[in-house]
Scaffold this motif. Structure first.
Motif, short mmCIF file in Angstrom:
data_model
loop_
_atom_site.label_atom_id
_atom_site.label_comp_id
_atom_site.label_asym_id
_atom_site.label_seq_id
_atom_site.Cartn_x
_atom_site.Cartn_y
_atom_site.Cartn_z
N ALA A 106 16.46 2.71 12.88
CA ALA A 106 16.61 1.93 11.66
C ALA A 106 15.52 0.87 11.50
CB ALA A 106 17.98 1.25 11.65
N GLN A 107 14.80 0.59 12.59
CA GLN A 107 13.72 -0.40 12.52
C GLN A 107 12.42 0.18 11.97
OE1 GLN A 107 15.07 -3.39 13.28
NE2 GLN A 107 16.84 -2.07 13.72
N ALA A 108 12.38 1.50 11.77
CA ALA A 108 11.15 2.12 11.27
C ALA A 108 10.75 1.51 9.93
CB ALA A 108 11.34 3.63 11.12
N GLY A 109 9.47 1.15 9.83
CA GLY A 109 8.96 0.56 8.60
C GLY A 109 9.12 -0.94 8.51
N THR A 110 9.79 -1.53 9.50
CA THR A 110 9.95 -2.98 9.49
C THR A 110 8.60 -3.66 9.67
OG1 THR A 110 12.17 -2.83 10.42
CG2 THR A 110 11.05 -4.94 10.64
N LYS A 111 8.35 -4.70 8.91
CA LYS A 111 7.09 -5.44 9.01
C LYS A 111 7.39 -6.89 9.36
CE LYS A 111 4.55 -2.48 5.78
NZ LYS A 111 3.74 -2.42 4.54
N THR A 112 6.55 -7.44 10.23
CA THR A 112 6.67 -8.84 10.62
C THR A 112 5.35 -9.55 10.35
OG1 THR A 112 5.94 -8.46 12.91
CG2 THR A 112 8.30 -8.18 12.43
N ASP A 113 5.37 -10.86 10.50
CA ASP A 113 4.16 -11.64 10.24
C ASP A 113 3.06 -11.37 11.25
OD1 ASP A 113 5.31 -12.80 8.05
OD2 ASP A 113 5.99 -14.59 9.13
N ALA A 114 3.42 -10.93 12.45
CA ALA A 114 2.43 -10.68 13.51
C ALA A 114 2.70 -9.31 14.12
CB ALA A 114 2.50 -11.75 14.58
N MET A 115 1.78 -8.36 13.85
CA MET A 115 1.95 -7.00 14.35
C MET A 115 0.68 -6.21 14.07
SD MET A 115 4.39 -5.37 11.36
CE MET A 115 4.29 -3.70 12.02
N PRO A 116 0.45 -5.12 14.82
CA PRO A 116 -0.64 -4.22 14.46
C PRO A 116 -0.24 -3.32 13.30
CG PRO A 116 0.47 -3.45 16.44
CD PRO A 116 1.11 -4.77 16.08
N VAL A 117 -1.21 -2.91 12.52
CA VAL A 117 -1.00 -1.95 11.44
C VAL A 117 -1.56 -0.61 11.89
CG1 VAL A 117 -1.61 -1.33 9.07
CG2 VAL A 117 -1.02 -3.69 9.63
N VAL A 118 -0.72 0.42 11.89
CA VAL A 118 -1.12 1.76 12.33
C VAL A 118 -0.73 2.76 11.27
CG1 VAL A 118 -0.87 3.51 14.13
CG2 VAL A 118 -0.77 1.08 14.75
N PRO A 119 -1.69 3.52 10.69
CA PRO A 119 -3.12 3.42 10.95
C PRO A 119 -3.73 2.17 10.32
CG PRO A 119 -2.75 4.97 9.17
CD PRO A 119 -1.38 4.57 9.68
N ALA A 120 -4.85 1.76 10.85
CA ALA A 120 -5.48 0.53 10.37
C ALA A 120 -5.88 0.62 8.90
CB ALA A 120 -6.70 0.21 11.23
N THR A 121 -6.12 1.82 8.43
CA THR A 121 -6.52 2.01 7.03
C THR A 121 -5.41 1.63 6.06
OG1 THR A 121 -5.95 4.35 7.32
CG2 THR A 121 -8.28 3.74 7.45
N ASP A 122 -4.16 1.42 6.57
CA ASP A 122 -3.08 0.97 5.70
C ASP A 122 -3.08 -0.54 5.51
OD1 ASP A 122 -2.20 3.53 5.36
OD2 ASP A 122 -0.50 3.40 6.74
N TRP A 123 -4.04 -1.22 6.12
CA TRP A 123 -4.12 -2.67 5.93
C TRP A 123 -4.23 -2.96 4.44
CZ3 TRP A 123 -3.32 -6.56 9.21
CH2 TRP A 123 -3.74 -7.85 8.85
N PRO A 124 -3.42 -3.90 3.92
CA PRO A 124 -3.33 -4.05 2.46
C PRO A 124 -4.58 -4.58 1.78
CG PRO A 124 -2.08 -5.75 3.59
CD PRO A 124 -2.48 -4.76 4.64
#
Length: 283
Positions: free
Chosen positions: A23-41
């Motif tokens: 259920a935690q899939a897709g959860t975003k926090t203020d400090a975390m890696p983005v995988v893949p990096a190309t999804d960086w907003p």
């Protein structure tokens, strides 16, 4: 309390724990890696293909092996990050950042745009391409230690609320098969230090929120970073805010680039680097 109790009940069985984890899939926090990096907003406009995108919490660490020519931008998002950095040649960790030679060879105690991070072999590990702070980053004081943090804050263990930089760098190093003996003194970015004429150090503090530095890898590197307060920070509270790390594929500094030609010492360091790469078939 009720929420914690409900969570404990939901994860009391293997199936419950699995369902909770999924259920935690897709959860975003203020400090975390983005995988893949190309999804960086919001990738930097000058970036090529992003290969590393992460926000490192205050009191956190990160690490990555990067290819020669990768550019790494560190950004102090809120004004109280301090990026303690170590570099090793990937696959040859005995060649690593040497802060003494970095200072001595370049006749300068401070880091800024146009400076080089050198190994003890007289070779360039990384070059500082840009620095929006206009500051003088620290190559002299290293990072905090377990003993020092325990004396100041009551604890310095890596999983405490006040982790020491060296303890976090040990964890980062372990992810690459390295141990405590592989950790030399680090350099740090975003919290300034000046040296008085009598040799004592003065902590000058933050360069402000939003400042960034960009490093260019001149060899394949293992990068270790701890984001913790500078050891000379006089504030009684453990003060450390998020650090943004973005890296993208670019290319090594080419012949004729002003960064290479700025000083005789820099030219020689690049020649030493190219000779070592050529002997391993790298052009």
């Amino acid at each position: 309390m009720a929420r914690a109790a409900a969570r404990a009940k939901a994860t009391a069985t293997t199936y419950g724990a699995r369902d909770h984890a999924r259920a935690q899939a897709g959860t975003k926090t203020d400090a975390m890696p983005v995988v893949p990096a190309t999804d960086w907003p919001a990738p930097p406009c000058e970036a090529g293909h992003l290969v590393w995108a992460e926000t490192v919490a205050g009191g956190g660490y990160t690490h990555r092996a990067v290819a020669r020519g990768t550019e790494i931008r560190l950004t102090d998002l809120r004004g109280d990050a301090c990026a303690h950095l170590l570099l090793h040649v990937d696959g040859r960790p005995w060649e690593r950042l040497n802060t003494a030679d970095t200072v001595k060879v370049q006749w300068n105690a401070y880091l800024g745009a146009g400076r080089l991070l050198l190994s003890d072999q007289g070779r360039v590990l990384a070059s500082l391409v840009t620095d929006t702070t206009g500051g003088r980053h620290d190559a002299l004081c290293g990072t905090s230690t377990l003993r020092r943090n325990t004396e100041r804050y009551g604890d310095g263990a890596p999983h405490s609320a006040t982790p020491a930089g060296r303890e976090l760098l040990k964890l980062a190093a372990l992810k690459h098969g390295l141990g405590p003996r592989d950790l030399p003194p680090s350099v740090s970015f975003f919290q300034g230090v000046q040296v008085r004429e009598d040799g004592t150090f003065v902590f000058t503090g933050s360069y402000g929120p939003g400042g960034s530095v960009t490093l260019r890898a001149e060899q394949d590197l293992t990068v270790l970073i701890a984001n913790v307060p500078h050891p000379l920070d006089p504030r009684p509270a453990y003060t450390s805010t998020p650090l943004e790390v973005l890296a993208w594929a670019a290319g090594p500094t080419p012949p004729g680039d002003p960064l290479r030609e700025a000083t005789p010492e820099g030219r020689r360091a690049f020649l030493n680097t190219e000779e070592a790469l050529a002997s391993r078939g790298i052009r």
